[in-house]
Design a protein around this motif. Structure first.
Motif, PDB file in Angstrom:
ATOM      1  N   ILE A   7      -2.108  64.383  29.760  1.00  0.00           N
ATOM      2  CA  ILE A   7      -0.863  65.606  29.367  1.00  0.00           C
ATOM      3  C   ILE A   7      -1.409  66.993  29.739  1.00  0.00           C
ATOM      4  CG2 ILE A   7      -1.180  66.935  27.303  1.00  0.00           C
ATOM      5  CD1 ILE A   7      -1.390  63.756  25.691  1.00  0.00           C
ATOM      6  N   TRP A   8      -2.903  67.605  30.293  1.00  0.00           N
ATOM      7  CA  TRP A   8      -2.694  68.634  31.017  1.00  0.00           C
ATOM      8  C   TRP A   8      -1.613  68.400  32.325  1.00  0.00           C
ATOM      9  CZ3 TRP A   8      -5.324  72.645  28.880  1.00  0.00           C
ATOM     10  CH2 TRP A   8      -5.547  73.279  29.211  1.00  0.00           C
ATOM     11  N   GLN A   9      -2.145  67.610  32.996  1.00  0.00           N
ATOM     12  CA  GLN A   9      -1.578  68.440  34.539  1.00  0.00           C
ATOM     13  C   GLN A   9      -0.564  67.421  33.975  1.00  0.00           C
ATOM     14  OE1 GLN A   9      -3.103  63.768  35.703  1.00  0.00           O
ATOM     15  NE2 GLN A   9      -4.082  65.630  38.359  1.00  0.00           N
ATOM     16  N   ARG A  10       0.841  67.278  33.050  1.00  0.00           N
ATOM     17  CA  ARG A  10       1.606  67.710  33.341  1.00  0.00           C
ATOM     18  C   ARG A  10       2.286  68.845  32.834  1.00  0.00           C
ATOM     19  NH1 ARG A  10       3.264  63.173  28.612  1.00  0.00           N
ATOM     20  NH2 ARG A  10       5.545  64.845  28.625  1.00  0.00           N
ATOM     21  N   ALA A  11       1.620  69.490  32.270  1.00  0.00           N
ATOM     22  CA  ALA A  11       1.350  71.086  30.577  1.00  0.00           C
ATOM     23  C   ALA A  11       2.063  72.071  32.771  1.00  0.00           C
ATOM     24  CB  ALA A  11       0.470  70.980  30.065  1.00  0.00           C
ATOM     25  N   GLU A  12       0.496  71.427  33.141  1.00  0.00           N
ATOM     26  CA  GLU A  12       1.045  72.552  34.432  1.00  0.00           C
ATOM     27  C   GLU A  12       1.963  72.940  34.874  1.00  0.00           C
ATOM     28  OE1 GLU A  12      -3.533  73.222  35.654  1.00  0.00           O
ATOM     29  OE2 GLU A  12      -3.078  71.339  36.159  1.00  0.00           O
ATOM     30  N   VAL A  13       2.435  71.191  34.730  1.00  0.00           N
ATOM     31  CA  VAL A  13       3.968  71.411  35.834  1.00  0.00           C
ATOM     32  C   VAL A  13       5.280  71.581  34.978  1.00  0.00           C
ATOM     33  CG1 VAL A  13       5.636  69.833  37.652  1.00  0.00           C
ATOM     34  CG2 VAL A  13       3.204  69.383  37.391  1.00  0.00           C
ATOM     35  N   SER A  14       5.102  71.603  33.794  1.00  0.00           N
ATOM     36  CA  SER A  14       6.090  72.151  33.059  1.00  0.00           C
ATOM     37  C   SER A  14       5.880  73.296  33.041  1.00  0.00           C
ATOM     38  CB  SER A  14       5.980  71.770  31.627  1.00  0.00           C
ATOM     39  OG  SER A  14       6.466  69.888  31.638  1.00  0.00           O
ATOM     40  N   SER A  21      11.910  78.296  37.001  1.00  0.00           N
ATOM     41  CA  SER A  21      13.316  77.472  36.709  1.00  0.00           C
ATOM     42  C   SER A  21      14.279  78.802  36.012  1.00  0.00           C
ATOM     43  CB  SER A  21      13.137  76.177  36.289  1.00  0.00           C
ATOM     44  OG  SER A  21      12.732  76.689  34.825  1.00  0.00           O
ATOM     45  N   GLY A  22      13.778  79.546  35.058  1.00  0.00           N
ATOM     46  CA  GLY A  22      14.016  80.463  33.979  1.00  0.00           C
ATOM     47  C   GLY A  22      14.726  81.742  35.286  1.00  0.00           C
ATOM     48  N   PHE A  23      13.809  81.869  35.981  1.00  0.00           N
ATOM     49  CA  PHE A  23      14.490  83.057  37.004  1.00  0.00           C
ATOM     50  C   PHE A  23      14.737  82.841  38.188  1.00  0.00           C
ATOM     51  CE2 PHE A  23      13.119  84.601  41.479  1.00  0.00           C
ATOM     52  CZ  PHE A  23      13.398  86.539  40.943  1.00  0.00           C
ATOM     53  N   VAL A  24      14.903  81.743  38.363  1.00  0.00           N
ATOM     54  CA  VAL A  24      16.386  81.479  39.128  1.00  0.00           C
ATOM     55  C   VAL A  24      17.256  81.190  39.050  1.00  0.00           C
ATOM     56  CG1 VAL A  24      16.857  79.676  40.616  1.00  0.00           C
ATOM     57  CG2 VAL A  24      14.824  80.416  40.547  1.00  0.00           C
ATOM     58  N   LEU A  41      17.347  69.782  40.783  1.00  0.00           N
ATOM     59  CA  LEU A  41      16.165  70.384  40.488  1.00  0.00           C
ATOM     60  C   LEU A  41      15.048  69.522  39.687  1.00  0.00           C
ATOM     61  CD1 LEU A  41      15.353  72.550  42.762  1.00  0.00           C
ATOM     62  CD2 LEU A  41      14.525  70.443  43.121  1.00  0.00           C
ATOM     63  N   VAL A  42      15.749  71.028  38.384  1.00  0.00           N
ATOM     64  CA  VAL A  42      14.781  70.291  37.245  1.00  0.00           C
ATOM     65  C   VAL A  42      14.775  69.615  36.740  1.00  0.00           C
ATOM     66  CG1 VAL A  42      14.981  71.690  34.832  1.00  0.00           C
ATOM     67  CG2 VAL A  42      14.836  73.109  36.780  1.00  0.00           C
ATOM     68  N   ALA A  43      16.180  68.668  36.607  1.00  0.00           N
ATOM     69  CA  ALA A  43      16.526  67.290  36.204  1.00  0.00           C
ATOM     70  C   ALA A  43      15.760  66.545  36.730  1.00  0.00           C
ATOM     71  CB  ALA A  43      17.802  67.328  36.186  1.00  0.00           C
ATOM     72  N   ASP A  44      15.385  66.824  37.533  1.00  0.00           N
ATOM     73  CA  ASP A  44      14.760  65.136  38.761  1.00  0.00           C
ATOM     74  C   ASP A  44      12.986  65.796  38.116  1.00  0.00           C
ATOM     75  OD1 ASP A  44      17.012  64.550  39.761  1.00  0.00           O
ATOM     76  OD2 ASP A  44      16.638  65.412  41.955  1.00  0.00           O
ATOM     77  N   LEU A  56       3.579  62.175  38.603  1.00  0.00           N
ATOM     78  CA  LEU A  56       3.120  64.071  38.797  1.00  0.00           C
ATOM     79  C   LEU A  56       3.085  64.625  40.042  1.00  0.00           C
ATOM     80  CD1 LEU A  56      -0.461  64.012  36.429  1.00  0.00           C
ATOM     81  CD2 LEU A  56       2.372  65.064  35.991  1.00  0.00           C
ATOM     82  N   ASP A  57       3.352  64.055  40.935  1.00  0.00           N
ATOM     83  CA  ASP A  57       3.447  63.977  42.691  1.00  0.00           C
ATOM     84  C   ASP A  57       5.298  64.280  42.894  1.00  0.00           C
ATOM     85  OD1 ASP A  57       0.692  63.623  43.207  1.00  0.00           O
ATOM     86  OD2 ASP A  57       0.650  61.443  43.219  1.00  0.00           O
ATOM     87  N   VAL A  58       6.024  63.551  42.578  1.00  0.00           N
ATOM     88  CA  VAL A  58       7.453  63.809  42.298  1.00  0.00           C
ATOM     89  C   VAL A  58       7.470  64.824  41.637  1.00  0.00           C
ATOM     90  CG1 VAL A  58       9.438  62.868  41.752  1.00  0.00           C
ATOM     91  CG2 VAL A  58       7.639  61.034  42.573  1.00  0.00           C
ATOM     92  N   ALA A  59       7.023  65.125  40.455  1.00  0.00           N
ATOM     93  CA  ALA A  59       7.304  66.312  39.682  1.00  0.00           C
ATOM     94  C   ALA A  59       6.885  67.885  40.572  1.00  0.00           C
ATOM     95  CB  ALA A  59       6.874  66.253  38.280  1.00  0.00           C
ATOM     96  N   SER A  60       5.582  67.696  40.753  1.00  0.00           N
ATOM     97  CA  SER A  60       5.039  68.964  41.675  1.00  0.00           C
ATOM     98  C   SER A  60       6.045  68.974  43.180  1.00  0.00           C
ATOM     99  CB  SER A  60       3.963  68.550  41.846  1.00  0.00           C
ATOM    100  OG  SER A  60       2.527  68.131  41.328  1.00  0.00           O
ATOM    101  N   ASP A  61       6.103  67.458  43.531  1.00  0.00           N
ATOM    102  CA  ASP A  61       7.038  68.453  44.504  1.00  0.00           C
ATOM    103  C   ASP A  61       8.708  68.539  44.202  1.00  0.00           C
ATOM    104  OD1 ASP A  61       5.403  66.448  46.351  1.00  0.00           O
ATOM    105  OD2 ASP A  61       6.401  65.068  46.746  1.00  0.00           O
TER     106      ASP A  61
END
Length: 181
Positions: A7-14, A21-24, A41-44, A56-61
């Protein structure tokens, strides 16, 4: 149910994904192709984070691709979010992780957490409003209330209730002479 580390790892990426993404999105508001690229990108990344188990690897990519895009196009933009310092990044991640953790809990557990959280808040405020409360006792009440809140954050309901009882005991002692300024 997902473990705390996952959960912590997911939270870091999220959290990083949401901020960047808000800035972009602000920067590409008038460019349909760029908006489509960002949306994809965000949907993927979200799909990878929502998978069971999360990838997490795909999300981090996808996050890394978004970072490269922002670095290439808007590195000098005055509103570009900077990387948070470690303590601030941990605070942001903790907020996301709490939400993810609670969402992973069964409804009856979340309801019980809400009841305990309300009890903690009401009792804490009542103790802090006691007339004649000395500084040391007030500090002890804050400390024990913080322990109860941490126990709730971790889903440790019995420990949270135990800390609330302890807070009540600390707050029920007779006031001492105040030596705090």
């Amino acid at each position: 149910m997902a473990g705390l580390y996952e959960i912590w790892q997911r939270a870091e990426v999220s959290s990083r994904l949401d901020v960047l993404s808000g800035f972009v999105a602000m920067c590409v508001a008038r460019d349909d192709d760029a908006r489509h690229r960002l949306t994809q990108l965000v949907a993927d990344a979200d799909e990878a984070l929502s998978a069971s188990p999360p990838d997490l690897d795909v999300a981090s990519d996808h996050l890394d691709e978004l970072v490269r895009w922002a670095d290439t196009e808007w590195a000098d933009h005055p509103c570009r979010p900077v990387e948070a310092r470690p303590d601030e990044a941990d605070r942001q991640t903790r907020d996301y992780a709490k939400d993810l953790w609670r969402a992973a809990l069964p409804v009856h557990v979340r309801d019980e957490m809400g009841r305990i959280e309300l009890s903690l808040e009401v009792r804490f405020l009542a103790l802090c409003r006691r007339p004649g409360l000395d500084c040391r006792t007030r500090q002890d009440i804050f400390y024990v209330a913080g322990r109860a809140a941490m126990a709730l954050d971790l889903g440790l309901l019995e420990a949270a209730e135990r800390e609330i009882r302890r807070m009540d005991q600390v707050g029920s002692v007779e006031p001492r002479e105040s030596r705090c300024g």
